[in-house]
Write a protein that holds these residues in place. Structure first.
Motif, PDB file in Angstrom:
ATOM      1  N   GLY A 462       0.795  -1.226   0.000  1.00 11.55           N
ATOM      2  CA  GLY A 462       0.000   0.000   0.000  1.00 11.55           C
ATOM      3  C   GLY A 462       0.819   1.262   0.000  1.00 11.55           C
ATOM      4  O   GLY A 462       0.255   2.351   0.014  1.00 11.55           O
ATOM      5  N   THR A 551      -3.328  -5.255 -14.272  1.00 10.62           N
ATOM      6  CA  THR A 551      -4.620  -5.179 -13.585  1.00 10.62           C
ATOM      7  C   THR A 551      -5.262  -3.833 -13.917  1.00 10.62           C
ATOM      8  O   THR A 551      -4.665  -2.769 -13.681  1.00 10.62           O
ATOM      9  CB  THR A 551      -4.448  -5.323 -12.072  1.00 10.62           C
ATOM     10  OG1 THR A 551      -3.714  -6.515 -11.795  1.00 10.62           O
ATOM     11  CG2 THR A 551      -5.799  -5.412 -11.380  1.00 10.62           C
ATOM     12  N   GLN A 647     -13.073  -5.851   0.218  1.00  6.93           N
ATOM     13  CA  GLN A 647     -12.115  -4.752   0.185  1.00  6.93           C
ATOM     14  C   GLN A 647     -10.810  -5.136   0.881  1.00  6.93           C
ATOM     15  O   GLN A 647      -9.723  -4.751   0.452  1.00  6.93           O
ATOM     16  CB  GLN A 647     -12.730  -3.512   0.867  1.00  6.93           C
ATOM     17  CG  GLN A 647     -13.886  -2.888   0.109  1.00  6.93           C
ATOM     18  CD  GLN A 647     -13.436  -2.222  -1.180  1.00  6.93           C
ATOM     19  OE1 GLN A 647     -12.254  -1.976  -1.392  1.00  6.93           O
ATOM     20  NE2 GLN A 647     -14.389  -1.949  -2.065  1.00  6.93           N
ATOM     21  N   GLY A 651      -6.662  -7.804  -2.645  1.00  8.65           N
ATOM     22  CA  GLY A 651      -5.272  -7.825  -3.118  1.00  8.65           C
ATOM     23  C   GLY A 651      -4.697  -9.235  -3.173  1.00  8.65           C
ATOM     24  O   GLY A 651      -3.935  -9.578  -4.087  1.00  8.65           O
ATOM     25  N   GLU A 655      -3.296 -11.101  -6.519  1.00  8.10           N
ATOM     26  CA  GLU A 655      -1.934 -11.641  -6.555  1.00  8.10           C
ATOM     27  C   GLU A 655      -1.939 -13.116  -6.970  1.00  8.10           C
ATOM     28  O   GLU A 655      -1.082 -13.564  -7.733  1.00  8.10           O
ATOM     29  CB  GLU A 655      -1.289 -11.481  -5.186  1.00  8.10           C
ATOM     30  CG  GLU A 655       0.168 -11.944  -5.143  1.00  8.10           C
ATOM     31  CD  GLU A 655       0.800 -11.735  -3.779  1.00  8.10           C
ATOM     32  OE1 GLU A 655       1.976 -12.107  -3.622  1.00  8.10           O
ATOM     33  OE2 GLU A 655       0.117 -11.191  -2.893  1.00  8.10           O
ATOM     34  N   SER A 678     -11.340   0.408  -4.120  1.00  9.10           N
ATOM     35  CA  SER A 678     -11.314  -0.785  -4.979  1.00  9.10           C
ATOM     36  C   SER A 678     -10.325  -0.611  -6.115  1.00  9.10           C
ATOM     37  O   SER A 678      -9.587  -1.535  -6.472  1.00  9.10           O
ATOM     38  CB  SER A 678     -12.716  -1.054  -5.527  1.00  9.10           C
ATOM     39  OG  SER A 678     -13.645  -1.303  -4.484  1.00  9.10           O
ATOM     40  N   ASN A 681      -6.425  -1.420  -5.963  1.00 13.60           N
ATOM     41  CA  ASN A 681      -5.878  -2.758  -6.185  1.00 13.60           C
ATOM     42  C   ASN A 681      -5.468  -2.992  -7.634  1.00 13.60           C
ATOM     43  O   ASN A 681      -5.015  -4.080  -7.975  1.00 13.60           O
ATOM     44  CB  ASN A 681      -6.924  -3.808  -5.782  1.00 13.60           C
ATOM     45  CG  ASN A 681      -7.186  -3.822  -4.296  1.00 13.60           C
ATOM     46  OD1 ASN A 681      -6.389  -4.310  -3.510  1.00 13.60           O
ATOM     47  ND2 ASN A 681      -8.334  -3.263  -3.904  1.00 13.60           N
ATOM     48  N   SER A 682      -5.651  -1.987  -8.504  1.00 12.89           N
ATOM     49  CA  SER A 682      -5.314  -2.129  -9.915  1.00 12.89           C
ATOM     50  C   SER A 682      -4.125  -1.258 -10.266  1.00 12.89           C
ATOM     51  O   SER A 682      -3.773  -0.331  -9.535  1.00 12.89           O
ATOM     52  CB  SER A 682      -6.525  -1.758 -10.785  1.00 12.89           C
ATOM     53  OG  SER A 682      -6.862  -0.392 -10.595  1.00 12.89           O
TER      54      SER A 682
END
Length: 732
Positions: A462, A551, A647, A651, A655, A678, A681-682
């Motif tokens: 993050g 992603t 949420q 991740g 992965e 959301s 995560n891309s």
């Protein structure tokens, strides 16, 4: 590449490994203890090796006949050697070795003698090992012998190696030598067995042939007697008689001719008045006496003629005596002629008689010739049987001479005796301790490395920083500039990445229009939606190729129809058609998202159920009915707890899927306050905005940038008709 992604520091990993010295030391000690356990548990095992060579050991002097070729080739090929390897491993050879060395009484080969150990009993009870009690001592010894025996062909040679391992050095060498000796002996026994079979066969054949020869020869003599073809010294009697008659006829004819010639000769001499030249006359004693009397009379006449006249009585008397003697000589000569003529007649008559007998025998001989043909046939059969009998008798003598097994050449010989090994071949203390220690050390380092990487990765999740050139829209926001509603492209000059261009994307006004456009794109690759999906998919693949992004999250702003779901489905199918492995994941729990409807899927378990432990991957990853793309629904759970779970663990799912799929598309639906979390995560966020919402899209870029999204693509929604019967609407 224009951007630098913060990664895991190698120095931090090495530092993390150094902080885990205790773990490395513990695994190293475990490795050392494991090596010691191996040395304690496994008893020393000794190995010895014997070798035999496969070759043709028969010499020309050992062949059954000088004209009989050796059935075994001089050069033994590899298939023969491989076959003999199987013979050496056969149960027959091993059983003979077990009996020879009495291995059934050896505790190493028969564990029942000393009883089973506790671990062995446990293995037998759990059926991990055979129960020795089910086998006889002989079978146990045979089984353990076979387990420790290794037979192999030495590469590129006719040599076979025989290795045997045992707990004792002497028994290891004894077994290896016993197997080699037993095998060599078995090759001789094979020759003896075949020799015995040949002897038995020859004995029977000779007995049958003797009877057959006796019958055939008896048939010859019987037919000869019945046909009158009695044999003489050199031929049959009739043939011999004809030959003798021919000789006698010649003798008789010669005698008759000779007598006639002598008669003629004497007659000629008598006509000439002198027979002194005839040997037949002169050889007669009477003629010789008369010749003496004639000489005396002539001498007396000569003496008287000297004194007396021819008319004198004494002269007349002497002349009368001489004439008388001459007449007697003539009469005796004529008698000899008569005798010679008689001999000639007799010889002529004998010749005629012999010719008559000869003609008779010739007629008889012509009949005998026909019988002789049959006789010769019988004789040939008898001769053939006799020759075959003589041949078999000769072979029988050769076979009998080689009946002794020590005289058999065999086909193998031992070239190396197994010697007791001076040291055990297993376990080797030094190598085992070194290997187990290194294994423990490497395991400790590996675990420390893994723990260090996981620790550093957890700390950096993050916190990925984005550097490099920002998007022009970011620059405009940094300056605080107002982004006009209409002329947005004037404030955004062309950039180096084609995917960043602000292109339009087809959209629909209603859900029915979206479904119709999806169906049209599936049927027509030239449709507006199909072309737009190809363009957007190409932009995504450019970002993947240039920056490694894989992603992508897709959301819409200011759209009343499920345009985001339509775009996700169309792009996923376009990428799948280009042989890209892609999966689309629905992150919008709203029933109005249209994700399931666009893909043509029924409601069912999905991502929320997977993370909630209510379903597994095989139930939630579905195949698109229209393409090779895969899809994952949001699922049946849509409460607050399910949303929070998605949420939190999204991740990890991404992965895991990254190792399987080349592109992952996240469907966020209509933008809402939870969309930035959301989209974080891309790698790339794609926003489909209507014209009035372009300012909001530009403002959202700054929020996404702060969440760690590496790039943002904005597509202006332009309403298109799905088919000819759909009304063309104005821009939103």
């Amino acid at each position: 590449m224009g951007e630098q992604i913060a990664g895991v520091s190698l120095a931090e990993i090495l530092k993390g490994i150094g902080q885990r010295k205790l773990l490395i030391a513990a695994t190293t000690i475990i490795g050392i203890l494991g090596g010691l356990a191996v040395l304690v548990v496994f008893k020393p095992s000794y190995q010895s090796e014997a070798q035999v060579i496969i070759e043709n050991l028969q010499t020309p002097y050992e062949k059954a006949s000088s004209q009989q070729s050796d059935p075994r080739p001089d050069v033994v090929d590899k298939t023969v050697v491989l076959s003999q390897v199987s013979v050496l491993k056969s149960a027959d050879i091993e059983a003979r070795v077990v009996d020879k060395l009495d291995l059934a009484k050896d505790p190493e080969f028969n564990p029942l003698i000393q009883g089973l150990s506790l671990p062995k009993k446990i293995l037998v009870a759990l059926n991990f090992s055979d129960d020795p009690a089910l086998f006889t001592p002989q079978e146990l010894a045979l089984k353990n012998l076979d387990k420790s025996l290794t037979v192999y062909q030495v590469p590129d040679s006719n040599v076979i190696g025989i290795k045997f391992s045992a707990g004792g050095k002497q028994i290891a060498s004894d077994v290896a030598n016993a197997i080699a000796d037993t095998y060599v002996l078995s090759t001789r026994e094979a020759g003896t067995a075949s020799n015995s079979r040949a002897q038995e066969w020859l004995t029977q054949q000779i007995a049958d042939l003797r009877t057959k020869v006796s019958v055939s020869e008896s048939a010859v003599e019987k037919y000869r007697s019945e046909a009158g073809l009695l044999k003489g010294e050199r031929s049959t009697l009739s043939t011999q008689q004809i030959s003798e008659l021919n000789s006698q006829i010649i003798v008789a004819q010669t005698a008759a001719g000779e007598a006639q010639a002598r008669v003629g000769e004497i007659k000629s001499m008598l006509a000439a008045g002198s027979i002194d030249a005839s040997s037949d006359v002169l050889n007669s004693p009477l003629i010789q006496n008369l010749k003496q009397a004639q000489v005396a009379a002539q001498r007396r006449l000569s003496e008287l003629s000297a004194t007396y006249l021819p008319g004198h009585p004494k002269m007349v008397g002497a002349r009368a005596d001489l004439d008388n003697v001459n007449n007697q000589l003539r009469r005796e000569a004529l008698k000899i002629v008569d005798s010679l003529q008689s001999q000639a007649k007799i010889a002529t008559a004998r010749a005629v008689s012999l010719k008559s007998d000869l003609d008779r025998l010739k007629g008889q001989e012509s009949d005998n010739n026909i019988s002789d043909v049959k006789l010769q046939e019988l004789q040939r059969n008898a001769d053939a049987d006799r020759k075959l009998l003589e041949s078999l008798l000769e072979r029988y003598a050769d076979v009998s001479a080689r009946q002794d097994m020590n005289l058999q050449p065999g086909m193998a010989r031992a070239i190396q005796k197994a010697l007791p090994a001076p040291a055990p071949y297993f376990p080797k203390t030094g190598p085992i301790m070194m290997l187990t220690t290194l294994a423990g050390l490497m395991m400790g380092v590996g675990l420390a490395f893994l723990a260090a990487v996981m620790s550093v990765s957890t700390q950096t999740v993050g916190s990925v920083a984005v550097s490099g050139r920002k998007h022009p829209a970011h620059q405009a926001l940094d300056r605080g500039s107002e982004i006009p509603t209409l002329n947005l492209d004037a404030l955004m000059p062309a950039v180096s990445q084609p995917a960043m261009a602000y292109e339009g994307f087809p959209s629909a006004l209603t859900s029915a229009d979206s479904v119709a456009m999806i169906d049209q794109a599936a049927a027509d690759e030239q449709s507006v939606l199909a072309e737009g999906a190809k363009a957007l998919g190409g932009a995504m693949m450019d970002l993947k190729t240039q920056n490694g992004f894989k992603t992508f999250s897709v959301m819409s702003l200011g759209s009343t129809a499920p345009n985001a779901a339509m775009a996700v489905v169309a792009v996923a199918r376009a990428l799948a058609g280009a042989k890209t492995k892609v999966i689309a994941i629905d992150l919008s729990p709203s029933s109005q998202s249209g994700f399931d409807m666009m893909f043509g899927l029924q409601s069912g378990p999905g991502l929320s159920d997977l993370l909630g432990g209510k379903a597994d991957f095989t139930k939630v990853v579905l195949r698109d009915p229209q393409s090779q793309a895969h899809a994952m629904r949001f699922g049946l759970g849509s409460d607050v707890e399910a949303l929070a779970n998605v949420q939190q663990r999204l991740g990890q799912i991404i992965e895991a899927l990254s190792s399987i799929y080349a592109v992952i598309i996240l469907h966020l639906g209509e933008a809402n306050p939870a969309s930035p979390a959301s989209a974080a995560n891309s790698d790339v966020a794609i926003m489909l905005a209507s014209a009035p919402r372009l300012r909001d899209a530009a403002a959202a870029m700054q929020i996404l940038d702060s969440k760690g999204v590496k790039a943002t693509l904005i597509r202006r929604l332009e309403v298109e008709q799905a088919s000819a019967d759909l009304p063309r609407a104005a821009s939103v």
